[in-house]
Design a protein around this motif. Structure first.
Motif, PDB file in Angstrom:
ATOM      1  N   VAL A  55       0.835  -1.209   0.000  1.00 15.27           N
ATOM      2  CA  VAL A  55       0.000   0.000   0.000  1.00 15.27           C
ATOM      3  C   VAL A  55       0.867   1.254   0.000  1.00 15.27           C
ATOM      4  CG1 VAL A  55      -1.744   1.289   1.302  1.00 15.27           C
ATOM      5  CG2 VAL A  55      -1.915  -1.204   1.102  1.00 15.27           C
ATOM      6  N   SER A  56       2.015   1.199   0.679  1.00 12.05           N
ATOM      7  CA  SER A  56       2.905   2.368   0.686  1.00 12.05           C
ATOM      8  C   SER A  56       3.464   2.634  -0.708  1.00 12.05           C
ATOM      9  CB  SER A  56       4.057   2.147   1.677  1.00 12.05           C
ATOM     10  OG  SER A  56       4.855   1.034   1.289  1.00 12.05           O
ATOM     11  N   LEU A  57       3.754   1.573  -1.466  1.00  7.61           N
ATOM     12  CA  LEU A  57       4.245   1.738  -2.832  1.00  7.61           C
ATOM     13  C   LEU A  57       3.145   2.255  -3.749  1.00  7.61           C
ATOM     14  CD1 LEU A  57       6.301  -1.577  -3.144  1.00  7.61           C
ATOM     15  CD2 LEU A  57       7.090   0.675  -2.391  1.00  7.61           C
ATOM     16  N   ILE A  58       1.914   1.824  -3.490  1.00  7.49           N
ATOM     17  CA  ILE A  58       0.773   2.326  -4.258  1.00  7.49           C
ATOM     18  C   ILE A  58       0.617   3.828  -4.038  1.00  7.49           C
ATOM     19  CG2 ILE A  58      -1.752   2.291  -4.366  1.00  7.49           C
ATOM     20  CD1 ILE A  58      -1.622  -0.724  -3.937  1.00  7.49           C
ATOM     21  N   PRO A  61      11.175   2.784   1.020  1.00  5.88           N
ATOM     22  CA  PRO A  61      10.034   1.949   1.439  1.00  5.88           C
ATOM     23  C   PRO A  61      10.189   0.490   1.047  1.00  5.88           C
ATOM     24  CG  PRO A  61       9.419   3.423  -0.361  1.00  5.88           C
ATOM     25  CD  PRO A  61      10.756   3.868   0.105  1.00  5.88           C
ATOM     26  N   SER A  62      10.750   0.229  -0.142  1.00  2.00           N
ATOM     27  CA  SER A  62      10.899  -1.162  -0.575  1.00  2.00           C
ATOM     28  C   SER A  62      11.895  -1.925   0.293  1.00  2.00           C
ATOM     29  CB  SER A  62      11.328  -1.214  -2.046  1.00  2.00           C
ATOM     30  OG  SER A  62      12.465  -0.405  -2.260  1.00  2.00           O
ATOM     31  N   TYR A  63      12.850  -1.226   0.891  1.00  2.00           N
ATOM     32  CA  TYR A  63      13.784  -1.878   1.815  1.00  2.00           C
ATOM     33  C   TYR A  63      13.025  -2.457   3.006  1.00  2.00           C
ATOM     34  CZ  TYR A  63      17.032  -2.133   5.769  1.00  2.00           C
ATOM     35  OH  TYR A  63      17.731  -2.545   6.887  1.00  2.00           O
ATOM     36  N   HIS A  64      12.145  -1.663   3.581  1.00  2.00           N
ATOM     37  CA  HIS A  64      11.392  -2.118   4.754  1.00  2.00           C
ATOM     38  C   HIS A  64      10.416  -3.233   4.374  1.00  2.00           C
ATOM     39  CE1 HIS A  64      12.966   0.983   7.420  1.00  2.00           C
ATOM     40  NE2 HIS A  64      12.840   1.829   6.403  1.00  2.00           N
ATOM     41  N   LEU A  65       9.827  -3.140   3.177  1.00  2.00           N
ATOM     42  CA  LEU A  65       8.932  -4.200   2.735  1.00  2.00           C
ATOM     43  C   LEU A  65       9.693  -5.508   2.557  1.00  2.00           C
ATOM     44  CD1 LEU A  65       6.107  -4.993   1.828  1.00  2.00           C
ATOM     45  CD2 LEU A  65       6.688  -4.223  -0.480  1.00  2.00           C
ATOM     46  N   GLY A  82      13.574 -11.573  13.900  1.00  2.00           N
ATOM     47  CA  GLY A  82      13.541 -10.131  13.701  1.00  2.00           C
ATOM     48  C   GLY A  82      12.246  -9.500  14.177  1.00  2.00           C
ATOM     49  N   ASN A  83      12.345  -8.221  14.519  1.00  2.00           N
ATOM     50  CA  ASN A  83      11.193  -7.446  14.955  1.00  2.00           C
ATOM     51  C   ASN A  83      10.714  -6.590  13.787  1.00  2.00           C
ATOM     52  OD1 ASN A  83       9.258  -6.008  16.313  1.00  2.00           O
ATOM     53  ND2 ASN A  83      10.707  -4.713  17.420  1.00  2.00           N
ATOM     54  N   ASP A  84       9.519  -6.876  13.277  1.00  2.00           N
ATOM     55  CA  ASP A  84       9.008  -6.160  12.110  1.00  2.00           C
ATOM     56  C   ASP A  84       8.349  -4.831  12.452  1.00  2.00           C
ATOM     57  OD1 ASP A  84       9.859  -8.151  10.434  1.00  2.00           O
ATOM     58  OD2 ASP A  84       7.929  -9.195  10.381  1.00  2.00           O
ATOM     59  N   ALA A  85       8.109  -4.563  13.729  1.00  2.00           N
ATOM     60  CA  ALA A  85       7.372  -3.359  14.108  1.00  2.00           C
ATOM     61  C   ALA A  85       7.983  -2.075  13.535  1.00  2.00           C
ATOM     62  CB  ALA A  85       7.243  -3.273  15.627  1.00  2.00           C
ATOM     63  N   PRO A  86       9.309  -1.873  13.638  1.00  2.00           N
ATOM     64  CA  PRO A  86       9.878  -0.642  13.066  1.00  2.00           C
ATOM     65  C   PRO A  86       9.642  -0.531  11.564  1.00  2.00           C
ATOM     66  CG  PRO A  86      11.444  -1.693  14.548  1.00  2.00           C
ATOM     67  CD  PRO A  86      10.334  -2.668  14.339  1.00  2.00           C
ATOM     68  N   HIS A  87       9.697  -1.655  10.875  1.00  2.00           N
ATOM     69  CA  HIS A  87       9.479  -1.615   9.416  1.00  2.00           C
ATOM     70  C   HIS A  87       8.030  -1.252   9.098  1.00  2.00           C
ATOM     71  CE1 HIS A  87      13.443  -3.263   8.917  1.00  2.00           C
ATOM     72  NE2 HIS A  87      13.125  -4.368   9.565  1.00  2.00           N
ATOM     73  N   TRP A  88       7.085  -1.764   9.860  1.00  2.00           N
ATOM     74  CA  TRP A  88       5.676  -1.401   9.640  1.00  2.00           C
ATOM     75  C   TRP A  88       5.444   0.075   9.943  1.00  2.00           C
ATOM     76  CZ3 TRP A  88       2.993  -4.180   6.629  1.00  2.00           C
ATOM     77  CH2 TRP A  88       3.059  -5.570   6.631  1.00  2.00           C
ATOM     78  N   VAL A  89       6.121   0.602  10.947  1.00  2.00           N
ATOM     79  CA  VAL A  89       5.988   2.029  11.276  1.00  2.00           C
ATOM     80  C   VAL A  89       6.504   2.880  10.112  1.00  2.00           C
ATOM     81  CG1 VAL A  89       6.801   3.874  12.795  1.00  2.00           C
ATOM     82  CG2 VAL A  89       6.065   1.691  13.774  1.00  2.00           C
ATOM     83  N   TRP A  90       7.648   2.496   9.563  1.00  2.00           N
ATOM     84  CA  TRP A  90       8.186   3.220   8.412  1.00  2.00           C
ATOM     85  C   TRP A  90       7.215   3.182   7.239  1.00  2.00           C
ATOM     86  CZ3 TRP A  90      12.220   6.393   7.352  1.00  2.00           C
ATOM     87  CH2 TRP A  90      13.225   6.506   8.319  1.00  2.00           C
ATOM     88  N   LEU A  91       6.678   2.008   6.951  1.00  2.00           N
ATOM     89  CA  LEU A  91       5.751   1.870   5.816  1.00  2.00           C
ATOM     90  C   LEU A  91       4.474   2.673   6.039  1.00  2.00           C
ATOM     91  CD1 LEU A  91       6.103  -1.932   4.940  1.00  2.00           C
ATOM     92  CD2 LEU A  91       7.050   0.022   3.702  1.00  2.00           C
ATOM     93  N   ALA A  92       3.985   2.673   7.279  1.00  2.00           N
ATOM     94  CA  ALA A  92       2.792   3.465   7.583  1.00  2.00           C
ATOM     95  C   ALA A  92       3.080   4.954   7.396  1.00  2.00           C
ATOM     96  CB  ALA A  92       2.325   3.184   9.012  1.00  2.00           C
ATOM     97  N   TYR A 103       5.360   6.297   5.370  1.00  2.00           N
ATOM     98  CA  TYR A 103       5.440   6.551   3.936  1.00  2.00           C
ATOM     99  C   TYR A 103       4.041   6.629   3.315  1.00  2.00           C
ATOM    100  CZ  TYR A 103      10.488   5.764   3.645  1.00  2.00           C
ATOM    101  OH  TYR A 103      11.846   5.876   3.776  1.00  2.00           O
ATOM    102  N   THR A 104       3.167   5.713   3.711  1.00  2.00           N
ATOM    103  CA  THR A 104       1.812   5.707   3.170  1.00  2.00           C
ATOM    104  C   THR A 104       1.105   7.017   3.466  1.00  2.00           C
ATOM    105  OG1 THR A 104       1.675   3.305   3.477  1.00  2.00           O
ATOM    106  CG2 THR A 104      -0.397   4.495   3.179  1.00  2.00           C
ATOM    107  N   LEU A 105       1.227   7.491   4.697  1.00  2.00           N
ATOM    108  CA  LEU A 105       0.566   8.737   5.087  1.00  2.00           C
ATOM    109  C   LEU A 105       1.113   9.923   4.305  1.00  2.00           C
ATOM    110  CD1 LEU A 105      -1.339  10.314   6.934  1.00  2.00           C
ATOM    111  CD2 LEU A 105       0.495  10.400   8.640  1.00  2.00           C
ATOM    112  N   VAL A 106       2.432  10.026   4.225  1.00  2.00           N
ATOM    113  CA  VAL A 106       3.052  11.165   3.537  1.00  2.00           C
ATOM    114  C   VAL A 106       2.711  11.158   2.044  1.00  2.00           C
ATOM    115  CG1 VAL A 106       5.246  12.207   2.846  1.00  2.00           C
ATOM    116  CG2 VAL A 106       4.930  11.407   5.194  1.00  2.00           C
ATOM    117  N   PHE A 107       2.880  10.005   1.399  1.00  2.00           N
ATOM    118  CA  PHE A 107       2.599   9.918  -0.030  1.00  2.00           C
ATOM    119  C   PHE A 107       1.109  10.151  -0.318  1.00  2.00           C
ATOM    120  CE2 PHE A 107       6.389   6.834  -0.337  1.00  2.00           C
ATOM    121  CZ  PHE A 107       7.265   7.890  -0.536  1.00  2.00           C
ATOM    122  N   ALA A 108       0.233   9.638   0.548  1.00  2.00           N
ATOM    123  CA  ALA A 108      -1.204   9.826   0.346  1.00  2.00           C
ATOM    124  C   ALA A 108      -1.583  11.299   0.478  1.00  2.00           C
ATOM    125  CB  ALA A 108      -1.987   8.990   1.349  1.00  2.00           C
ATOM    126  N   LEU A 109      -0.981  12.006   1.423  1.00  2.00           N
ATOM    127  CA  LEU A 109      -1.266  13.428   1.597  1.00  2.00           C
ATOM    128  C   LEU A 109      -0.795  14.227   0.375  1.00  2.00           C
ATOM    129  CD1 LEU A 109      -0.357  13.977   5.364  1.00  2.00           C
ATOM    130  CD2 LEU A 109      -2.638  13.964   4.331  1.00  2.00           C
TER     131      LEU A 109
END
Length: 265
Positions: A163-166, A217-221, A233-243, A245-251
């Motif tokens: 979704v962040s890439l979209i 963003p693709s690095y975190h994905l 591994g802990n995916d939480a930081p990567h999900w935060v980054w993707l979220a 990116y999604t917010l910034v790009f969507a705005l």
């Protein structure tokens, strides 16, 4: 004779949203399937790249003990989603915007969010097909096997993170014209793929690329997919980054959409 109030009259003319959404999704899927170059790039290239780079190393192991074939499978799965997002939303939206299709939609009763939602759903469905074909090729040709549960989990996470890439693709589509959007989408796809370690492991790339990778963003994905593959591994930081990116790009995309609306484009 019964007289309808204005509100009732509008409701009577308004098509049910679910059937309308279904038709929009089907139309978008047909558009994607009828574009041979798009289908080749999103369905064929990941399989081709896996055949070139993954098949010779299917029996090797990474330093962390992960099968190299499985690792490369996740890498090119991420690449296929990146490519699809860039071209399905970058180049396609730019063409529809400058060609007058979006201006026509604004004049119709169709809600703009429904149009975007249909494109997102169609892209996710097409992406799921791309991953399925890549997995099937890796399994039947290369003998690279993932447990069904793990394969579905990785695919689900990749599709969700897509979704962040979209959102990035929408930014390109609403900010660039069709010609430049295609070029920008191609450049971003290639540079971001290399910069995220999808083609070459990051530890084999120059230091400045390794330092830049965590801001892509693709690095975190890809990290989410690789971590799920390794079961660590802990995916939480990567999900935060993707979220984020999604917010910034969507705005940014929403701002560009309103700018076009104000201009009457």
């Amino acid at each position: 004779m019964t007289t309808l109030t204005p509100t009732a009259a509008v409701s009577a003319r308004r098509a049910p949203l679910l059937p309308l959404l279904t038709q929009l999704v089907l139309a978008e899927l047909r558009r994607l399937a009828r574009n041979p170059m798009f289908a080749l790039a999103t369905l064929g290239f990941p399989i081709l790249f896996f055949a070139l780079f993954g098949l010779p190393a299917v029996h090797e192991k990474t330093a962390a003990g992960v099968n190299v074939g499985q690792y490369i499978l996740v890498s090119f799965g991420t690449y296929s989603l990146l490519t699809l997002a860039m071209f399905s939303f970058g180049a396609a939206v730019a063409s529809e915007r400058t060609g007058g299709w979006l201006r026509l939609l604004r004049a119709s009763p169709l809600p703009a969010p429904l149009y975007l939602l249909a494109k997102v759903i169609a892209a996710l469905l097409f992406s799921a097909l791309s991953l399925a074909l890549l997995y099937a090729f890796a399994h039947f040709v290369g003998g690279v096997t993932l447990p069904a549960g793990q394969a579905l989990l990785i695919a689900g996470k990749l599709l969700l993170g897509m979704v962040s890439l979209i959102a990035l693709g929408l930014c390109i589509g609403f900010l660039a014209n069709p010609t430049s959007a295609s070029v920008i989408a191609q450049i971003i796809s290639v540079l971001v793929s290399f910069g995220s370690g999808l083609f070459v492991p990051l530890d084999q790339l120059p230091k400045f690329v390794q330092n830049l990778a965590p801001y892509l963003p693709s690095y975190h994905l890809a990290q989410i997919g690789w971590n799920t593959l390794a079961g660590q591994g802990n995916d939480a930081p990567h999900w935060v980054w993707l979220a984020g990116y999604t917010l910034v790009f969507a705005l940014v995309a929403a701002w560009a959409y309103r700018r076009d609306e104000a201009r009457g484009e």
